[in-house]
Design a protein around this motif. Structure first.
Motif, PDB file in Angstrom:
ATOM      1  N   SER A  45       8.198 -37.388  60.203  1.00 39.25           N
ATOM      2  CA  SER A  45       9.255 -37.561  58.965  1.00 39.25           C
ATOM      3  C   SER A  45      10.086 -38.641  59.036  1.00 39.25           C
ATOM      4  CB  SER A  45       9.879 -36.049  58.829  1.00 39.25           C
ATOM      5  OG  SER A  45      10.803 -35.862  59.847  1.00 39.25           O
ATOM      6  N   ARG A  46      10.590 -39.054  60.200  1.00 39.41           N
ATOM      7  CA  ARG A  46      11.378 -39.852  60.380  1.00 39.41           C
ATOM      8  C   ARG A  46      10.806 -41.460  60.087  1.00 39.41           C
ATOM      9  NH1 ARG A  46      15.290 -41.820  58.369  1.00 39.41           N
ATOM     10  NH2 ARG A  46      16.418 -43.275  59.325  1.00 39.41           N
ATOM     11  N   ILE A  47       9.487 -41.461  60.628  1.00 38.77           N
ATOM     12  CA  ILE A  47       8.750 -42.558  60.540  1.00 38.77           C
ATOM     13  C   ILE A  47       8.366 -42.902  58.959  1.00 38.77           C
ATOM     14  CG2 ILE A  47       6.371 -43.673  60.959  1.00 38.77           C
ATOM     15  CD1 ILE A  47       6.214 -42.378  63.684  1.00 38.77           C
ATOM     16  N   ARG A  48       8.102 -41.764  58.140  1.00 38.33           N
ATOM     17  CA  ARG A  48       7.823 -41.849  57.071  1.00 38.33           C
ATOM     18  C   ARG A  48       9.191 -42.467  56.184  1.00 38.33           C
ATOM     19  NH1 ARG A  48       5.460 -36.822  57.739  1.00 38.33           N
ATOM     20  NH2 ARG A  48       3.001 -36.993  57.740  1.00 38.33           N
ATOM     21  N   GLU A  49      10.324 -41.948  56.634  1.00 38.28           N
ATOM     22  CA  GLU A  49      11.426 -42.169  56.070  1.00 38.28           C
ATOM     23  C   GLU A  49      12.087 -43.781  56.341  1.00 38.28           C
ATOM     24  OE1 GLU A  49      14.330 -39.413  57.492  1.00 38.28           O
ATOM     25  OE2 GLU A  49      13.218 -37.654  56.326  1.00 38.28           O
ATOM     26  N   LEU A  50      11.957 -44.008  57.522  1.00 38.30           N
ATOM     27  CA  LEU A  50      12.271 -45.440  58.054  1.00 38.30           C
ATOM     28  C   LEU A  50      11.513 -46.536  57.743  1.00 38.30           C
ATOM     29  CD1 LEU A  50      14.848 -46.352  59.894  1.00 38.30           C
ATOM     30  CD2 LEU A  50      13.545 -45.733  61.719  1.00 38.30           C
ATOM     31  N   ARG A  51       9.921 -46.320  57.859  1.00 34.85           N
ATOM     32  CA  ARG A  51       9.189 -47.266  57.689  1.00 34.85           C
ATOM     33  C   ARG A  51       9.408 -48.202  58.739  1.00 34.85           C
ATOM     34  NH1 ARG A  51       4.892 -45.158  55.638  1.00 34.85           N
ATOM     35  NH2 ARG A  51       5.026 -44.560  53.673  1.00 34.85           N
ATOM     36  N   PRO A  52       9.427 -48.126  60.021  1.00 38.30           N
ATOM     37  CA  PRO A  52       9.839 -49.067  60.992  1.00 38.30           C
ATOM     38  C   PRO A  52       8.496 -50.141  61.182  1.00 38.30           C
ATOM     39  CG  PRO A  52       9.000 -47.125  61.912  1.00 38.30           C
ATOM     40  CD  PRO A  52       9.040 -46.724  60.490  1.00 38.30           C
ATOM     41  N   ASP A  53       8.856 -51.372  61.734  1.00 32.63           N
ATOM     42  CA  ASP A  53       7.920 -52.505  61.731  1.00 32.63           C
ATOM     43  C   ASP A  53       7.057 -52.008  63.091  1.00 32.63           C
ATOM     44  OD1 ASP A  53       8.277 -54.503  59.789  1.00 32.63           O
ATOM     45  OD2 ASP A  53      10.241 -54.052  60.546  1.00 32.63           O
TER      46      ASP A  53
END
Length: 128
Positions: A45-53
């Motif tokens: 869920s955090r990867i979806r929200e943050l959209r990290p490189d």
């Protein structure tokens, strides 16, 4: 150089504080935006929200493995292209092979040299 990198975001998923602090020190000095999770349960869920490189992903987490996380990421069309550098204290050939088979973009064994980590991050971010 930090001004050029400040738009890059890296998510660190690492449960060992000493390792996370060393990584965060590098990221801060390099000028990356970064965030840390010490467990895997909120990772997707955090990867979806943050959209990290880039995601720096420990394999051995207390609640779920990094393997489970990357497998779920690669199965999700919205997360399948996020770059992942897997990290483990057990850097065996079997561990590496499994990580790459599940879709890791890079693999680094702990303890790692800070220069090696910087080099791998740069390689993966340049390829993005």
């Amino acid at each position: 150089m930090p001004d050029q990198l400040s738009h890059r975001t890296i998510l660190v998923i690492e449960d060992e504080d000493s390792i996370a602090l060393a990584i965060e020190f590098i990221l801060q000095r390099q000028g990356y935006r970064h965030e840390r999770l010490s467990h895997g349960r909120d990772a997707l869920s955090r990867i979806r929200e943050l959209r990290p490189d880039l995601v720096l992903l420990d394999i051995m987490l207390p609640d779920m493995s990094g393997y489970e996380i990357i497998e779920a990421m690669r199965a999700d069309p919205g997360l399948s292209t996020v770059r992942v550098l897997m990290m483990t204290a057990r850097g065996s050939v079997v561990e590496r092979r499994k990580g790459f088979e599940l879709g890791a973009d890079g693999f680094i064994a702990k303890p790692f040299e800070l220069a090696e980590l910087r080099s791998e991050m740069a390689r993966l971010l340049d390829a993005a």
